[in-house]
Design an enzyme around this catalytic site. Structure first.
Site, short mmCIF file in Angstrom:
data_model
loop_
_atom_site.label_atom_id
_atom_site.label_comp_id
_atom_site.label_asym_id
_atom_site.label_seq_id
_atom_site.Cartn_x
_atom_site.Cartn_y
_atom_site.Cartn_z
N ASP A 124 16.29 14.62 50.49
CA ASP A 124 16.72 16.02 50.60
C ASP A 124 17.50 16.41 49.36
O ASP A 124 18.70 16.62 49.39
CB ASP A 124 17.57 16.20 51.87
CG ASP A 124 18.78 15.27 51.90
OD1 ASP A 124 18.80 14.32 51.10
OD2 ASP A 124 19.69 15.50 52.71
N GLU A 125 16.78 16.48 48.23
CA GLU A 125 17.44 16.84 46.98
C GLU A 125 16.48 17.69 46.15
O GLU A 125 16.55 18.89 46.16
CB GLU A 125 17.89 15.57 46.24
CG GLU A 125 18.75 15.90 45.06
CD GLU A 125 19.99 15.01 44.92
OE1 GLU A 125 20.17 14.09 45.71
OE2 GLU A 125 20.75 15.26 43.98
N ASP A 153 19.05 14.76 33.98
CA ASP A 153 17.80 14.01 34.09
C ASP A 153 16.75 14.62 33.15
O ASP A 153 16.06 13.92 32.43
CB ASP A 153 17.27 14.07 35.54
CG ASP A 153 18.32 13.70 36.58
OD1 ASP A 153 19.49 14.07 36.41
OD2 ASP A 153 17.96 13.03 37.57
N GLU A 174 15.32 5.17 40.51
CA GLU A 174 16.55 5.88 40.18
C GLU A 174 17.60 4.93 39.61
O GLU A 174 18.33 5.26 38.70
CB GLU A 174 17.11 6.53 41.46
CG GLU A 174 18.42 7.26 41.26
CD GLU A 174 18.88 7.98 42.53
OE1 GLU A 174 18.48 7.54 43.63
OE2 GLU A 174 19.62 8.97 42.41
N HIS A 189 12.56 8.55 40.17
CA HIS A 189 13.46 9.33 39.32
C HIS A 189 13.08 8.98 37.88
O HIS A 189 13.12 7.82 37.53
CB HIS A 189 14.89 8.83 39.53
CG HIS A 189 15.78 9.73 40.30
ND1 HIS A 189 15.62 9.98 41.63
CD2 HIS A 189 16.92 10.38 39.93
CE1 HIS A 189 16.61 10.77 42.04
NE2 HIS A 189 17.41 11.04 41.03
C1 BGC Z 1 20.61 13.22 41.40
C2 BGC Z 1 20.60 12.86 39.94
C3 BGC Z 1 21.59 13.74 39.26
C4 BGC Z 1 22.91 13.38 39.83
C5 BGC Z 1 24.10 13.96 39.20
C6 BGC Z 1 21.95 12.89 41.92
O1 BGC Z 1 22.09 13.06 43.27
O2 BGC Z 1 19.58 12.62 42.10
O3 BGC Z 1 19.47 12.51 39.40
O4 BGC Z 1 21.54 13.76 37.91
O5 BGC Z 1 22.96 13.54 41.22
O6 BGC Z 1 24.87 12.94 38.94
#
Ligand code: BGC
Length: 945
Positions: free
Chosen positions: A501-502, A509, A781, A802
């Site tokens: 859920d993001e 990134d 990730e 990721h």
């Molecule tokens: C995301 C990352 C993002 C980060 C910030 C995470 O929850 O998945 O890829 O850059 O939060 O620190």
């Protein structure tokens, strides 16, 4: 006769785009020729309002005349002012020194609706009564997705059609249909923008889909980013409304010369349909028994449908979508399937993807319930691992129509998965509950009705650009994993991950991976659009966000507080335009975002007068997920201060350089001075006289070196300290998202390519190849997303898709294959070929499609013999740096050696294909045996959080 061909005519980076709203669009083309030194000396662009005019050589809209120029990219249209709906047919004539001129085949673009008054249609929404009347339908709430509305409108076309274009937009997602067929194959149109600033529309040529007489338009309206779940928020409706609405305008030019316009208004009818709910995160519920055949055709009797409601139009502008749409890009059949229990199978696609499953079933009873759950990995007991999806349910349900063949895929959802669990249940409540054993037998029998499970990969259709291969299969898979993570995450905007859920446009990134992304795919249009989202999200003070498009913050916002201004994240607002200028030679993106970039850097300066960036650090993520990692937000540390200061310095350096490109000399001086101020403060704070930094992490050294923050005379010593740090970790990396993209490039450029190769080829934890060795098909990730010793990392933050740690892809192209930008010239019209062959690889090949054509570099290193085949595209030149022992003969296929620098013989190569050879000792390369010895048992290994 000429061997010259003109190819790849594009307008605003797109092939024959329809409905653009750029009033001065930029045109580009490529030359193809086998002739060495092929070069354009002049061109002439003609743009005509009709193909016949162009054929006669008349450019009534614009005729550039013959221009003595080698320019083939970003040629700005300079003809008469373009009007809404205008179709512009164009071709280019090219002169080279050796042949008569050559004319391209024609291409076109069309203009969209440029003025607000061009829209005659009304925004419509479904009457909420359709939900109340339908016992199976659900009204959407802040936490529950509702039943989507179906819309239709029949109309008459009185005579033969000359041309028909439909323009469509939505607050929500639309799927448009005309006479029973889907219009276009775009998904999730009109895609994501900051809906508080602008909403996109799309244009489709539907001439061939219309008939004289009765016709019908249909549309389904989904939630998507507008009203559905976005990010980790506990509630939906991020942009302030749960109501989706639709705008459609069909314009039919009749052969008679009149125009018929059919637009959305209260004359449209609406109803619920077979989709009971559909949400990006939660999945879709579809009851095929509720399908109404022909609902989108002319003959449907829609008496039970209700009139749609006209709703207030948005107050923000409608803009044309000028980027590659989201589509299904590939289909994958499962490589394995396994029965988990009666009526439950798990299918393995062999590849972690973004998308969904297309189901094919045969002869199943009506109401049979098929549930698809999606996951990236399996648990040790071979069941589906879904814990890392957090609150994303990622489950689709299909209830069969019954009998015969049924083919289905969901509409307004997508999942990140490699494995799909399919379970089948007989029709609920159809018969008295049979005993348990009989139930299993029924389920097993129903399972025979599953005729096909196909993985559909979706993503923004950015054109392929680069291909890399070398003698090490693990490295090839690593490169491919980066490509897959890019394909899976470049979905309208560059997202962090496609499964949990993001799925947000995280800027850190995106910026660390950007250069790699440009090697894999042509992402010019994609990032041009995203930069608009980034600037839309900038505060009036000048703070760039951490994610874009911006999510409206408010009472239901659950998160990290203010998502803006974090070092390494917000700086993407400068890095993206800069990189697009470097890679594509795009000045306009710099011009358009110049003020925004300046505002950002000045805002940092205002709050940090000392030259150290210590204040206003936002969530301060630091070198996110480094080893050992610190994932606490908003905390401060010397390392985070160093990182923030280094990024600020680099922003200032980039602005100084871009100001020079734009001819803004005073600003160039101002930003150079700002860079010097920050650099001096950096040295004062963190540099010891011996080249050692006060903060000793790999990333600290990498940033100091990459951003030129150290005096020239200590660079070598700092690089040696970096190597010492790596050695002290038993030759392991320890960087997070931020440092990793610089690691191998900086090692290589400071004379430690052997260390870079050594890191590349490790396959024990932590390393790039550790996930590859354990079956990864995308980039993880975290370095320790899964380890042999500890299994899965904490599922709260553990995505297997990721791209950030895959930013080593850039190094494979730039330094292994050796396809590198010229230090002074953007856009690859002039470039450098300079491979750094190293231990463990006996060959490497790369091709790379630039704005000017394809560059190729393929080398082999056997014994002391180095052979290298290169291709320099027409109209470009390359500085060729042939790896070779000083004092040994080189063979350069007719190119003169003009210089020697260390281990490289230097030539200048005009366009053409060449084969070069040299003597090159297998140096330290061979001493570093790969894969290197595993960490000895019992020895404490570096560990991530
Ligand atoms: C995301 C990352 C993002 C980060 C910030 C995470 O929850 O998945 O890829 O850059 O939060 O620190």
């Amino acid at each position: 006769m000429t061997d010259l061909r003109i190819t790849n005519l594009r307008c605003e980076y797109l092939v024959a785009p329809l409905g653009i709203d750029e009033r001065a669009p930029r045109l580009s083309w490529q030359l193809e020729s086998d002739r060495r030194g092929a070069r354009q000396i002049a061109y002439r662009v003609r743009v005509a309002s009709a193909p016949a005019l162009l054929e006669r050589g008349t450019g009534d809209l614009w005729d550039s005349g013959r221009l003595e120029s080698a320019q083939t990219t970003h040629v700005v249209y300079a003809g008469r002012a373009l009007r809404s709906r205008e179709v512009c047919h164009w071709s280019v004539e090219v002169w080279t020194a050796s042949v008569p001129s050559v004319l391209s085949v024609p291409s076109l673009w069309s203009m969209g609706l440029l003025e607000a008054c061009d829209w005659h249609s009304r925004w419509i929404a479904a009457d909420s009564e359709i939900i109340r009347r339908d016992p199976a339908a659900v009204a959407s709430t802040l936490t529950e997705p509702g039943t989507p509305g179906f819309f239709r409108r029949a109309f008459d076309v009185p005579g033969p059609v000359k041309r028909a274009t439909v323009y469509a937009s939505a607050r929500g997602l639309f799927e448009l249909r005309l006479n029973g067929q889907r219009v276009g194959d775009d998904l999730f149109a009109p895609e994501w923008t900051d809906y508080d600033k602008r909403i996109q529309y799309r244009a489709y040529d539907v001439t061939a889909m219309l008939a004289m007489g009765r016709n019908a338009l249909g549309a389904i309206l989904g939630d998507g980013w507008w009203s559905g779940y976005v990010g980790w928020q506990e509630t939906r409706g991020r942009y302030g409304s749960l109501e989706n609405s639709l705008l459609v305008q069909l314009e039919v030019e009749l052969a008679s010369g009149t125009t018929l316009t059919v637009g959305t208004d209260a004359a449209w009818q609406c109803a619920t349909g077979p989709i009971l709910s559909s949400d990006f995160m939660m999945g879709e519920v579809y009851d095929a028994r509720r399908e109404r055949a022909g609902w989108d055709g002319p003959d449907f009797v829609d008496q039970a449908w209700l009139p749609a409601c006209e709703v207030a139009p948005p107050t923000v502008p409608l803009v044309a979508q000028c980027s590659d749409p989201v589509r299904i890009t590939e289909e994958l059949e499962p490589v394995a399937q396994r029965k988990i229990r009666s009526g439950v199978f798990i299918y393995d696609l062999g590849q972690n993807i973004s998308g969904w499953v297309r189901l094919r079933v045969a002869d199943l009873p009506a109401g049979t319930r098929l549930t698809l759950r999606h996951g990236e990995r399996l648990n040790p007991d071979a069941t589906l691992y879904t814990e890392n999806l957090r609150r994303a349910q990622a489950a689709d349900t299909y209830l069969c129509r019954g009998g015969g063949e049924e083919v289905w895929m969901p509409h307004f959802t997508f999942h990140g998965f490699q494995f799909v669990e399919l379970s089948v249940e007989p029709t609920v409540g159809s018969t008295a509950q049979p005993p348990a054993g009989a139930c299993n037998a029924i389920r097993d029998k129903l399972m025979h009705g599953i005729a096909g499970v196909t993985g559909c990969v979706i993503g923004s259709v950015t054109p392929p650009a680069g291909h890399f291969a070398c003698s090490h299969s693990g490295v090839n898979r690593l490169w491919l994993n980066g490509v897959w993570s890019q394909r899976d995450n470049f979905l309208s905007v560059p997202t962090d991950c496609p499964q949990r859920d993001e799925r947000l446009g995280w800027m850190g990134d995106a910026q660390v991976f950007l250069r790699t992304a440009t090697c894999n795919r042509d992402v010019a249009a994609f990032f041009t659009k995203w930069m608009i989202d980034v600037e839309d999200a900038q505060t009036t003070d000048g703070v760039f966000p951490d994610t874009a498009p911006r999510l409206r913050e408010g009472e239901n916002f659950v998160g990290l507080g203010n998502l803006g201004g974090s070092a390494g994240w917000a700086d993407a607002g400068v890095i993206v335009p800069y990189t697009l200028w470097r890679v594509y030679g795009d000045r306009r993106i710099v011009e358009r975002h110049w003020d925004a970039m300046v505002k950002w850097v000045d805002w940092i300066d205002r709050h940090n007068p000392s030259g150290l960036r210590l204040n206003q650090l936002g969530n301060n993520y630091g070198d996110w997920l480094c080893i050992p990692s610190d994932t606490s937000f908003g905390t401060h540390s010397p390392m985070k201060n160093l990182l923030a200061t280094a990024y600020w310095a680099d922003d200032a350096a980039k602005l100084a350089r871009l100001a020079r490109v734009l001819g803004r000399d005073a600003e160039a001086q101002r930003f150079s001075a700002m860079f010097e101020k920050i650099r001096a403060a950096f040295q004062q704070e963190w540099l010891r006289p011996d080249g050692q930094l006060a903060v000793e992490t790999q990333t600290a050294y990498l940033l100091a070196l990459a951003f030129h923050l150290l005096p020239e005379e200590v660079r070598a010593r700092a690089a040696a300290r970096l190597v010492e740090n790596i050695r002290a970790l038993d030759w392991h990396l320890s960087t997070g998202f931020i440092g990793i993209s610089h690691l191998n490039p900086i090692l290589t450029l400071t004379g430690h390519a052997d260390v870079a190769y050594r890191l590349l080829l490790r396959d024990d934890y932590p390393s790039w190849l550790y996930p590859v060795k354990h079956g990864a098909t995308t980039i993880w990730e975290r370095w320790n997303g899964w380890t042999k010793e500890d299994g899965f990392f904490n599922p709260q933050m553990n995505s297997f898709n990721h791209y950030s740690l895959g930013s080593v892809g850039e190094w494979l192209f730039r330094h292994v294959a050796g396809i590198e930008l010229d230090p002074d010239v953007g856009g690859f019209q002039r470039f450098v070929l300079q491979p750094f062959p190293g231990a463990g690889l006996s060959w490497a090949n790369a091709t790379y499609q630039t704005m000017h054509g394809e560059i190729a570099s393929a080398w082999k290193h056997r014994g002391n013999k180095f052979t290298w085949k290169i291709r320099v595209p027409p109209n470009t030149t390359a500085r060729v740096c042939l790896p070779s022992e000083p004092g040994t003969p080189v063979s350069t296929d007719g190119l003169a050696v003009i210089d020697r620098i260390g281990n490289f013989a230097i030539c200048e190569a005009p366009a053409g294909c060449y084969e070069l050879q040299s003597t090159l000792r297998v140096s330290s390369a061979k001493r570093v045996k790969t894969p290197v010895a595993r960490t000895r048992a019992g020895k404490k290994k570096p560990r991530g959080k």
